[in-house]
Write a protein that holds these residues in place. Structure first.
Motif, short mmCIF file in Angstrom:
data_model
loop_
_atom_site.label_atom_id
_atom_site.label_comp_id
_atom_site.label_asym_id
_atom_site.label_seq_id
_atom_site.Cartn_x
_atom_site.Cartn_y
_atom_site.Cartn_z
N LEU A 111 0.84 -1.20 0.00
CA LEU A 111 0.00 0.00 0.00
C LEU A 111 0.87 1.26 0.00
CD1 LEU A 111 -2.97 0.79 0.18
CD2 LEU A 111 -2.77 0.76 2.67
N ARG A 112 1.89 1.22 0.84
CA ARG A 112 2.85 2.32 0.95
C ARG A 112 3.49 2.61 -0.41
NH1 ARG A 112 5.57 0.13 5.41
NH2 ARG A 112 4.59 1.46 6.94
N ARG A 113 3.98 1.57 -1.05
CA ARG A 113 4.65 1.75 -2.35
C ARG A 113 3.71 2.31 -3.39
NH1 ARG A 113 7.49 -3.00 -1.20
NH2 ARG A 113 5.97 -4.25 -2.32
N LEU B 73 -0.39 5.76 7.87
CA LEU B 73 0.64 4.93 7.25
C LEU B 73 1.81 5.86 6.97
CD1 LEU B 73 1.16 2.08 5.99
CD2 LEU B 73 0.28 3.02 3.85
N GLY B 74 2.94 5.59 7.60
CA GLY B 74 4.12 6.43 7.39
C GLY B 74 5.08 5.75 6.43
N TYR B 75 6.35 6.04 6.60
CA TYR B 75 7.34 5.45 5.69
C TYR B 75 7.84 4.10 6.18
CZ TYR B 75 7.30 9.83 3.19
OH TYR B 75 6.90 10.92 2.47
N TYR C 53 7.32 8.62 13.88
CA TYR C 53 6.24 9.43 14.46
C TYR C 53 5.47 8.67 15.54
CZ TYR C 53 6.86 13.70 11.83
OH TYR C 53 7.37 14.88 11.35
N ASP C 54 5.31 7.37 15.37
CA ASP C 54 4.63 6.60 16.43
C ASP C 54 5.39 6.72 17.75
OD1 ASP C 54 2.49 5.59 14.86
OD2 ASP C 54 3.86 4.12 13.99
N ARG C 55 6.71 6.57 17.66
CA ARG C 55 7.52 6.68 18.88
C ARG C 55 7.45 8.07 19.47
NH1 ARG C 55 10.81 2.87 16.24
NH2 ARG C 55 11.65 4.55 14.99
N HIS D 101 0.99 -0.11 18.18
CA HIS D 101 1.86 1.06 18.41
C HIS D 101 1.47 2.26 17.56
CE1 HIS D 101 4.02 -1.04 15.03
NE2 HIS D 101 3.89 0.18 14.55
N ASP D 102 0.57 2.09 16.59
CA ASP D 102 0.24 3.21 15.70
C ASP D 102 -0.56 4.28 16.45
OD1 ASP D 102 1.44 2.51 13.21
OD2 ASP D 102 -0.09 0.96 12.94
N VAL D 103 -0.13 5.53 16.31
CA VAL D 103 -0.79 6.65 16.99
C VAL D 103 -1.59 7.45 15.97
CG1 VAL D 103 -0.44 8.72 18.40
CG2 VAL D 103 1.11 6.77 18.66
P1 ADP Z 1 5.03 3.79 10.06
O1 ADP Z 1 4.18 4.29 11.20
O2 ADP Z 1 6.24 4.63 9.81
O3 ADP Z 1 4.23 3.51 8.84
P2 ADP Z 1 5.06 1.24 11.39
O4 ADP Z 1 3.83 1.66 12.13
O5 ADP Z 1 4.96 0.02 10.54
O6 ADP Z 1 5.64 2.39 10.47
O7 ADP Z 1 6.22 1.07 12.47
C1 ADP Z 1 7.51 0.62 12.06
C2 ADP Z 1 8.22 -0.05 13.21
O8 ADP Z 1 8.49 0.91 14.23
C3 ADP Z 1 7.38 -1.12 13.87
O9 ADP Z 1 7.69 -2.37 13.36
C4 ADP Z 1 7.72 -1.03 15.33
O10 ADP Z 1 8.58 -2.05 15.72
C5 ADP Z 1 8.43 0.28 15.50
N1 ADP Z 1 7.69 1.13 16.46
C6 ADP Z 1 6.64 1.93 16.21
N2 ADP Z 1 6.20 2.54 17.32
C7 ADP Z 1 7.00 2.11 18.31
C8 ADP Z 1 7.07 2.37 19.70
N3 ADP Z 1 6.20 3.20 20.31
N4 ADP Z 1 8.03 1.75 20.42
C9 ADP Z 1 8.89 0.93 19.82
N5 ADP Z 1 8.89 0.64 18.51
C10 ADP Z 1 7.96 1.21 17.76
#
Ligand code: ADP
Ligand code: MG
Length: 182
Positions: free
Chosen positions: A5-7, A125-127, A132-134, A161-163
């Motif tokens: 989807l990303r691609r 959906l990021g890269y 950004y989730d972290r 983990h997605d915010v």
């Molecule tokens: P994006 O949001 O950039 O599209 P993803 O949601 O697929 O990418 O997240 C990519 C990777 O980042 C995940 O596989 C996960 O291991 C890591 N990640 C995301 N959020 C966290 C978090 N809060 N803590 C630790 N690792 C995280």
């Protein structure tokens, strides 16, 4: 699933012709938001590879005397750095422009988040690196996503983990993703 989807969407965005006009419409909608006008500290992104162009928004906020921050990548983390001039950036992680300077330690009122796509609940959906989730899971700021209309999908694959963002602005609409809770 996320990857294909990303691609597909990055490819579509690469050839998208209406970005100047769309970015202007998004800018106008951004400044209609009450919260934007009342806030003083903003983290935005420097546009990369045909993302919604934020440069006018950044310049307008700077001219209004607001505090503008841009992210700088350090290891696995995004650090918010204050800028006073949009030209004082240089090429950093993944070819994205980033500022130099000290990490901003105060609270951030509004975070403008880039994306490859959003769904209507604000999931993003990021890269694929989760930067950004972290970063966002530690932030109380209002989160605003900017997107061309084709970047808003009914549903995208999501993980724990997605915010999500609170508001998505497109050229044609302002989507409040948690409307029912307000
Ligand atoms: P994006 O949001 O950039 O599209 P993803 O949601 O697929 O990418 O997240 C990519 C990777 O980042 C995940 O596989 C996960 O291991 C890591 N990640 C995301 N959020 C966290 C978090 N809060 N803590 C630790 N690792 C995280
Ligand atoms: Mg994610």
């Amino acid at each position: 699933m996320k990857d294909s989807l990303r691609r597909k969407l990055i490819e579509k965005r690469k050839h998208y012709k209406n970005w100047i006009e769309d970015s202007k419409k998004i800018e106008d909608k951004f400044f209609l938001l009450d919260k934007v006008n009342k806030s003083s500290v903003f983290l935005l992104y420097y546009p990369h590879k045909n993302e919604v162009n934020t440069l006018n928004i950044i310049n307008r906020l700077l001219s209004e005397g607001k505090t503008v921050l841009l992210p700088k990548v350090e290891g696995k983390h995004l650090l918010p750095i204050k800028i006073t001039d949009i030209n004082s950036v240089s090429t950093g992680y993944a070819g994205i422009k980033e500022p130099e300077g000290e990490v901003y330690q105060g609270d951030i009122d509004v975070i403008v988040v880039p994306a490859v796509a959003f769904d209507e609940k604000g999931y993003r959906l990021g890269y694929g690196k989760g930067f950004y989730d972290r970063f966002l899971n530690k932030q109380k700021a209002l989160k605003i996503g900017l997107a061309y209309d084709f970047q808003v999908l009914n549903d995208i694959p999501k993980e724990l983990h997605d915010v999500p963002v609170d508001i998505i602005i497109t050229p044609t609409k302002i989507i409040k993703t948690k409307e029912e809770q307000r």
